[in-house]
Design an enzyme around this catalytic site. Structure first.
Site, PDB file in Angstrom:
ATOM      1  N   HIS A   1       3.867  -2.107   3.205  1.00  0.00           N
ATOM      2  CA  HIS A   1       3.852  -0.737   2.683  1.00  0.00           C
ATOM      3  C   HIS A   1       5.185  -0.449   2.015  1.00  0.00           C
ATOM      4  O   HIS A   1       6.222  -0.382   2.704  1.00  0.00           O
ATOM      5  CB  HIS A   1       3.583   0.267   3.810  1.00  0.00           C
ATOM      6  CG  HIS A   1       2.204   0.163   4.391  1.00  0.00           C
ATOM      7  ND1 HIS A   1       1.855  -0.799   5.309  1.00  0.00           N
ATOM      8  CD2 HIS A   1       1.087   0.901   4.152  1.00  0.00           C
ATOM      9  CE1 HIS A   1       0.580  -0.660   5.633  1.00  0.00           C
ATOM     10  NE2 HIS A   1       0.086   0.355   4.952  1.00  0.00           N
TER      11      HIS A   1
ATOM     12  N   ASP B   1       0.821  -1.213   0.000  1.00  0.00           N
ATOM     13  CA  ASP B   1       0.000   0.000   0.000  1.00  0.00           C
ATOM     14  C   ASP B   1       0.858   1.267   0.000  1.00  0.00           C
ATOM     15  O   ASP B   1       2.020   1.254   0.404  1.00  0.00           O
ATOM     16  CB  ASP B   1      -0.879   0.042   1.261  1.00  0.00           C
ATOM     17  CG  ASP B   1      -2.107  -0.824   1.160  1.00  0.00           C
ATOM     18  OD1 ASP B   1      -2.206  -1.632   0.217  1.00  0.00           O
ATOM     19  OD2 ASP B   1      -2.972  -0.709   2.045  1.00  0.00           O
TER      20      ASP B   1
END
Length: 271
Positions: free
Chosen positions: A231, A78
């Site tokens: 991430h 993400d």
């Protein structure tokens, strides 16, 4: 007798065998078969999913998740693209011939379109993660819808040069998993699959790569499979990733790459 059985098996039409495989709805590949380097982790198989069957996946948020076998994982990242760290993540994935899914924020995607195109060119799936990563629960419904659409159009423009709110890959993840009934219904009506996760490394917290690796592998030993959230803008995650991919290989885990299936007629007509 052995020769007779062998001759009978050889008469099975190859087209029949291929059709049987296709009917599973999966595109399977031998582990590391498409990788030029021997001994890599590789991508075990490709799983095609659609919103009619899997509208919302990830047990941290929803009752249903992807149909993964024991020791199968889906890698998702993400909050990119982010030039200081996303290329390091891509390098680690490429070294092991692993394909993942990146949920991109629209604003940085519009600022770094070449990096968006690189992610796609290296075979990864690209999902959507709003325009600015603000919580959609804390804004009016119209603003939340605009955050989603602005993010989609920015990523599509970076990828294909045309801004459109119809995503070429209809995958979406809410910032902070903060959905609302209205946004969930809107995405489902448009045939966009909403991703939660089954486990994560909590890499939004400050820790060393070694600490993150231990946290993630401890959780994976319990879960044994699932959608993993990481991430790519986090430097500790980029530094940890090569060791995590080695862990997956050494412990007989298999990476599944997810791609979208056909979009329904109703979703095609949605605004």
């Amino acid at each position: 007798m052995k020769n007779t059985r062998r001759r009978r098996r050889s008469r099975i039409p190859r087209k029949v065998a291929l059709a049987a495989l296709a009917s599973l709805g999966l595109v399977a590949a031998a582990r590391g078969a498409d990788c030029p380097r021997a001994g890599t982790l590789g991508t075990s198989r490709v799983l095609t999913i659609d919103a009619a069957t899997y509208p919302r996946v990830g047990t941290k948020s929803f009752p249903q998740t992807l149909p993964l076998r024991d020791h199968e994982v889906v890698l998702t990242f993400d909050d990119g693209p982010w030039p200081p760290t996303t290329p390091k993540v891509l390098k680690a994935l490429a070294q092991e011939c692993v394909r993942a899914t990146f949920f991109l924020i629209g604003k940085p995607a519009s600022e770094h379109p070449e990096l968006v195109r690189r992610i796609a060119a290296e075979g990864h799936s690209i999902g959507h993660h709003t325009w600015t990563h603000f919580s959609l629960m804390r804004m009016p419904r119209a603003n939340a819808f605009d955050e989603i659409d602005h993010g989609i159009s920015a990523v599509e423009a970076a990828l294909h040069g045309v801004a459109t709110t119809k995503p070429s890959t209809p995958f979406f993840r809410f910032p902070g998993f903060e959905s609302t009934p209205a946004t969930l219904d809107m995405l489902q009506s448009r045939g966009i699959i909403v991703f939660g996760a089954d486990l994560w490394a909590s890499d939004w917290n400050k820790m060393t790569p070694k600490q993150e690796l231990k946290l993630l592998t401890d959780r994976l030993r319990v879960a044994r499979k699932g959608i993993i959230l990481l991430h790519d803008p986090k430097a500790q995650t980029a530094a940890m990733l090569p060791a995590f991919l080695r862990y997956l290989k050494d412990n007989d885990y298999h990476v599944v790459h997810i791609v979208p299936g056909a979009v329904s007629a109703e979703a095609e007509q949605a605004p």
